[in-house]
Enzyme design. Structure first.
Site, PDB file in Angstrom:
ATOM      1  CG  ASP A  40      11.126 -18.277   7.703  1.00 24.12           C
ATOM      2  OD1 ASP A  40       9.916 -18.075   7.547  1.00 24.12           O
ATOM      3  OD2 ASP A  40      11.606 -19.416   7.962  1.00 24.12           O
ATOM      4  CG  ASP A  63      15.371 -18.817  16.785  1.00 24.38           C
ATOM      5  OD1 ASP A  63      14.176 -18.554  17.042  1.00 24.38           O
ATOM      6  OD2 ASP A  63      15.969 -19.806  17.250  1.00 24.38           O
ATOM      7  CB  VAL A  64      10.906 -14.863  16.094  1.00 27.03           C
ATOM      8  CG1 VAL A  64      10.889 -14.291  14.695  1.00 27.03           C
ATOM      9  CG2 VAL A  64      10.133 -16.172  16.186  1.00 27.03           C
ATOM     10  CE1 TYR A 155       0.002 -23.099  16.395  1.00 28.71           C
ATOM     11  CE2 TYR A 155      -2.347 -23.573  16.543  1.00 28.71           C
ATOM     12  CZ  TYR A 155      -1.286 -22.984  15.888  1.00 28.71           C
ATOM     13  OH  TYR A 155      -1.491 -22.277  14.733  1.00 28.71           O
ATOM     14  CE  LYS A 159      -0.371 -19.659  16.723  1.00 28.72           C
ATOM     15  NZ  LYS A 159       0.410 -18.661  15.974  1.00 28.72           N
ATOM     16  CB  THR A 193      -2.320 -27.351   7.838  1.00 34.07           C
ATOM     17  OG1 THR A 193      -2.177 -26.639   6.605  1.00 34.07           O
ATOM     18  CG2 THR A 193      -2.560 -26.375   8.966  1.00 34.07           C
TER      19      THR A 193
HETATM   20  N1  LIG Z   1      -1.949 -22.977   8.524  1.00 34.58           N
HETATM   21  C1  LIG Z   1      -2.974 -22.850   9.351  1.00 34.58           C
HETATM   22  O1  LIG Z   1      -4.007 -23.527   9.227  1.00 34.58           O
HETATM   23  C2  LIG Z   1      -2.902 -21.867  10.477  1.00 34.58           C
HETATM   24  C3  LIG Z   1      -4.071 -21.645  11.209  1.00 34.58           C
HETATM   25  C4  LIG Z   1      -4.047 -20.743  12.267  1.00 34.58           C
HETATM   26  C5  LIG Z   1      -2.876 -20.070  12.559  1.00 34.58           C
HETATM   27  N2  LIG Z   1      -1.770 -20.316  11.830  1.00 34.58           N
HETATM   28  C6  LIG Z   1      -0.558 -19.586  12.200  1.00 34.58           C
HETATM   29  O2  LIG Z   1      -0.081 -18.869  11.088  1.00 34.58           O
HETATM   30  C7  LIG Z   1       1.327 -18.751  11.172  1.00 34.58           C
HETATM   31  C8  LIG Z   1       1.951 -19.201   9.869  1.00 34.58           C
HETATM   32  O3  LIG Z   1       1.601 -20.543   9.643  1.00 34.58           O
HETATM   33  P1  LIG Z   1       1.786 -21.232   8.221  1.00 34.58           P
HETATM   34  O4  LIG Z   1       0.651 -22.156   8.069  1.00 34.58           O
HETATM   35  O5  LIG Z   1       2.072 -20.220   7.175  1.00 34.58           O
HETATM   36  O6  LIG Z   1       3.073 -22.130   8.539  1.00 34.58           O
HETATM   37  P2  LIG Z   1       4.411 -22.420   7.694  1.00 34.58           P
HETATM   38  O7  LIG Z   1       5.035 -23.593   8.357  1.00 34.58           O
HETATM   39  O8  LIG Z   1       4.102 -22.510   6.241  1.00 34.58           O
HETATM   40  O9  LIG Z   1       5.285 -21.110   7.932  1.00 34.58           O
HETATM   41  C9  LIG Z   1       5.841 -20.803   9.179  1.00 34.58           C
HETATM   42  C10 LIG Z   1       7.189 -20.159   8.952  1.00 34.58           C
HETATM   43  O10 LIG Z   1       7.727 -19.799  10.243  1.00 34.58           O
HETATM   44  C11 LIG Z   1       9.128 -20.055  10.201  1.00 34.58           C
HETATM   45  N3  LIG Z   1       9.670 -20.231  11.548  1.00 34.58           N
HETATM   46  C12 LIG Z   1       9.514 -21.292  12.381  1.00 34.58           C
HETATM   47  N4  LIG Z   1      10.205 -21.119  13.511  1.00 34.58           N
HETATM   48  C13 LIG Z   1      10.816 -19.904  13.401  1.00 34.58           C
HETATM   49  C14 LIG Z   1      11.667 -19.145  14.244  1.00 34.58           C
HETATM   50  N5  LIG Z   1      12.046 -19.622  15.460  1.00 34.58           N
HETATM   51  N6  LIG Z   1      12.107 -17.954  13.820  1.00 34.58           N
HETATM   52  C15 LIG Z   1      11.747 -17.471  12.607  1.00 34.58           C
HETATM   53  N7  LIG Z   1      10.936 -18.136  11.760  1.00 34.58           N
HETATM   54  C16 LIG Z   1      10.482 -19.340  12.152  1.00 34.58           C
HETATM   55  C17 LIG Z   1       9.241 -21.344   9.386  1.00 34.58           C
HETATM   56  O11 LIG Z   1      10.556 -21.545   8.901  1.00 34.58           O
HETATM   57  C18 LIG Z   1       8.218 -21.113   8.296  1.00 34.58           C
HETATM   58  O12 LIG Z   1       8.811 -20.491   7.176  1.00 34.58           O
HETATM   59  C19 LIG Z   1       1.753 -19.538  12.397  1.00 34.58           C
HETATM   60  O13 LIG Z   1       1.899 -18.681  13.503  1.00 34.58           O
HETATM   61  C20 LIG Z   1       0.599 -20.486  12.612  1.00 34.58           C
HETATM   62  O14 LIG Z   1       0.486 -20.896  13.952  1.00 34.58           O
HETATM   63  C21 LIG Z   1      -1.746 -21.184  10.788  1.00 34.58           C
END
Ligand SMILES: NC(=O)c1ccc[n+]([C@@H]2O[C@H](COP(=O)([O-])OP(=O)(O)OC[C@H]3O[C@@H](n4cnc5c(N)ncnc54)[C@H](O)[C@@H]3O)[C@@H](O)[C@H]2O)c1
Length: 259
Positions: A40, A63-64, A155, A159, A193
């Site tokens: 992360d 960084d992914v 986005y 996805k 969110t």
């Molecule tokens: N929260 C929702 O409602 C929701 C719904 C559908 C899909 N998602 C997907 O689920 C996943 C996680 O979302 P979340 O809600 O837990 O978000 P979040 O923001 O809580 O967590 C995302 C994490 O990814 C890390 N990150 C960002 N850019 C990065 C990079 N370049 N390299 C490494 N790490 C990186 C951030 O630091 C963070 O810790 C995402 O792919 C999001 O698109 C979330």
């Protein structure tokens, strides 16, 4: 509910593991016996997790979207724990904007992170799993792989790409005994969110469309995610698992009035 010992001595990578859904997956994997590497950008959270979770956990600032860093992530995982059995590619974020206003920079930010990042992860994780003769990869896409979101073109497109990338990877890696599946969450309360769900009007607009009547918590994602990785899903590959409170069957809210 955890499945104690299910992942004893197994090694997993969780990208985006320092927050939200990824963080919840890390916690549950550790409870079920795995050794986990979280990749992360959030160094502070990773450091706190290191103190809390001890020697079965390794937090790496990665960084992914950078191939050399993803390659290093896999190398360091093998060096630390001796191999790689499972990967959960969760890292993601969005810079919203309507298509006619969205800058190339913001498009690239979202698509590079959500789609290219998953490609780079699968590439290097699967190379290691091939050497070991088995593995399972779970990519987190979104309900938005199927349903567009106002001001979310980058986005939703990324996805949808993750879902197809997952199927393609499942096809190419099946003979290596590597399964690849996608998890498609609906609305999950997380830092991602928070700007939406903290606005009562917007939250209500979402909830009207979610038949189960609530947003998910990150923990709601862990059972389905770990199932896809586990031996219970031994014959599941190339699949998309919607975890959305039946939202997909009722349609997406009209967000245009907030723009
Ligand atoms: N929260 C929702 O409602 C929701 C719904 C559908 C899909 N998602 C997907 O689920 C996943 C996680 O979302 P979340 O809600 O837990 O978000 P979040 O923001 O809580 O967590 C995302 C994490 O990814 C890390 N990150 C960002 N850019 C990065 C990079 N370049 N390299 C490494 N790490 C990186 C951030 O630091 C963070 O810790 C995402 O792919 C999001 O698109 C979330």
């Amino acid at each position: 509910m955890t499945n104690a010992g299910r992942f004893n001595n197994k090694i997993a990578i969780v990208t985006g593991g320092a927050s939200g859904i990824g963080y919840a997956i890390v916690q549950r994997l550790i409870k079920e016996g795995a050794k986990v590497v979280a990749a992360d950008l959030n160094k502070d959270s990773l450091e706190n997790m290191q103190k809390e979770l001890g020697s079965n956990f390794l937090g790496l600032e990665i960084d992914v979207t950078k191939e050399d860093q993803v390659e290093k992530l896999v190398e360091l995982t093998v060096e630390q724990f001796g191999g790689l059995n499972y990967s959960f590619n969760v890292a993601g974020a969005s810079r919203p904007g309507q298509i006619v206003e969205l800058s190339e920079t913001d498009w690239n930010f979202t698509v590079d992170l959500c789609l290219k990042g998953v490609f780079l992860c699968i590439k290097h994780q699967a190379r290691q799993m091939k050497k070991q003769g088995a593995g399972a990869i779970v990519n987190v896409a979104s309900l938005n792989a199927h349903v567009p979101m106002y001001a979310g073109a980058a986005y939703s497109s990324a996805k949808a790409g993750v879902e197809m990338l997952t199927k393609n990877a499942a096809l190419e890696l099946a003979r290596e005994n590597i399964r690849v599946n996608a998890l498609l969450p609906g609305l999950v309360e997380s830092p991602l969110t928070a700007p939406l769900v903290e606005n009562k009007e917007i939250k209500d607009a979402y909830l009207e469309r979610i038949p189960l009547g609530r947003a998910a918590q990150p923990d709601d994602m862990t059972g389905p995610a770990l199932f896809l990785a586990s031996d219970d899903a031994a014959y599941v590959s190339g699949a998309s698992l919607l975890v959305d409170g039946a939202w997909a069957v009722s349609g997406y809210p009209d967000l245009s009035r907030w723009y």
